[in-house]
Design a protein around this motif. Structure first.
Motif, mmCIF file in Angstrom:
data_model
loop_
_atom_site.group_PDB
_atom_site.id
_atom_site.type_symbol
_atom_site.label_atom_id
_atom_site.label_comp_id
_atom_site.label_asym_id
_atom_site.label_seq_id
_atom_site.Cartn_x
_atom_site.Cartn_y
_atom_site.Cartn_z
ATOM 1 N N MET A 23 0.822 -1.194 0.000
ATOM 2 C CA MET A 23 0.000 0.000 0.000
ATOM 3 C C MET A 23 0.859 1.249 0.000
ATOM 4 O O MET A 23 0.551 2.212 -0.685
ATOM 5 C CB MET A 23 -0.915 -0.033 1.232
ATOM 6 N N THR A 24 1.961 1.242 0.737
ATOM 7 C CA THR A 24 2.845 2.405 0.812
ATOM 8 C C THR A 24 3.509 2.684 -0.533
ATOM 9 O O THR A 24 3.632 3.831 -0.934
ATOM 10 C CB THR A 24 3.929 2.177 1.889
ATOM 11 N N ILE A 25 3.902 1.616 -1.245
ATOM 12 C CA ILE A 25 4.545 1.791 -2.542
ATOM 13 C C ILE A 25 3.559 2.419 -3.527
ATOM 14 O O ILE A 25 3.900 3.331 -4.273
ATOM 15 C CB ILE A 25 5.082 0.441 -3.071
ATOM 16 N N TRP A 26 2.324 1.919 -3.513
ATOM 17 C CA TRP A 26 1.308 2.480 -4.402
ATOM 18 C C TRP A 26 1.103 3.962 -4.098
ATOM 19 O O TRP A 26 0.991 4.784 -5.016
ATOM 20 C CB TRP A 26 -0.009 1.718 -4.200
ATOM 21 N N PHE A 27 1.068 4.317 -2.830
ATOM 22 C CA PHE A 27 0.872 5.712 -2.411
ATOM 23 C C PHE A 27 2.019 6.598 -2.892
ATOM 24 O O PHE A 27 1.793 7.681 -3.416
ATOM 25 C CB PHE A 27 0.733 5.779 -0.884
ATOM 26 N N LEU A 28 3.251 6.125 -2.763
ATOM 27 C CA LEU A 28 4.414 6.905 -3.213
ATOM 28 C C LEU A 28 4.412 7.070 -4.729
ATOM 29 O O LEU A 28 4.719 8.141 -5.249
ATOM 30 C CB LEU A 28 5.710 6.229 -2.753
ATOM 31 N N GLU A 29 4.052 6.001 -5.433
ATOM 32 C CA GLU A 29 3.973 6.091 -6.897
ATOM 33 C C GLU A 29 2.886 7.078 -7.315
ATOM 34 O O GLU A 29 3.060 7.852 -8.264
ATOM 35 C CB GLU A 29 3.703 4.713 -7.490
ATOM 36 N N HIS A 30 1.798 7.056 -6.613
ATOM 37 C CA HIS A 30 0.707 7.990 -6.896
ATOM 38 C C HIS A 30 1.163 9.439 -6.655
ATOM 39 O O HIS A 30 0.896 10.326 -7.465
ATOM 40 C CB HIS A 30 -0.509 7.645 -6.029
#
Length: 76
Positions: A1-8
């Motif tokens: 979830m954190t990786i998706w948030f950073l990519e976003h």
């Protein structure tokens, strides 16, 4: 979830950077248009001034011709 948030967030930041870049380009174009408009207005004012100067010369010539015609008693 954190990786998706950073990519976003990175994607949003990239989009914001592109918008800022385009905004700077538009601002530069607007500045160019303003400068062109000011130059056009200066040219227009100069042309109007020249027309007034020419009209004044024509008026002086007409007055001189009228005086000459009166002296020579020429009716026009």
């Amino acid at each position: 979830m954190t990786i998706w948030f950073l990519e976003h967030l990175r994607a949003l930041r990239g989009g914001q950077d592109r918008i800022e870049s385009e905004l700077l380009a538009v601002a530069a174009q607007l500045t160019g248009l303003e400068a062109s408009t000011a130059a056009g207005r200066r040219d227009s004012a100069h042309n109007y001034e020249e027309i007034i100067r020419q009209q004044s010369s024509i008026d002086q010539i007409k007055a001189r011709i009228d005086r000459i015609e009166r002296r020579l008693e020429i009716t026009g």
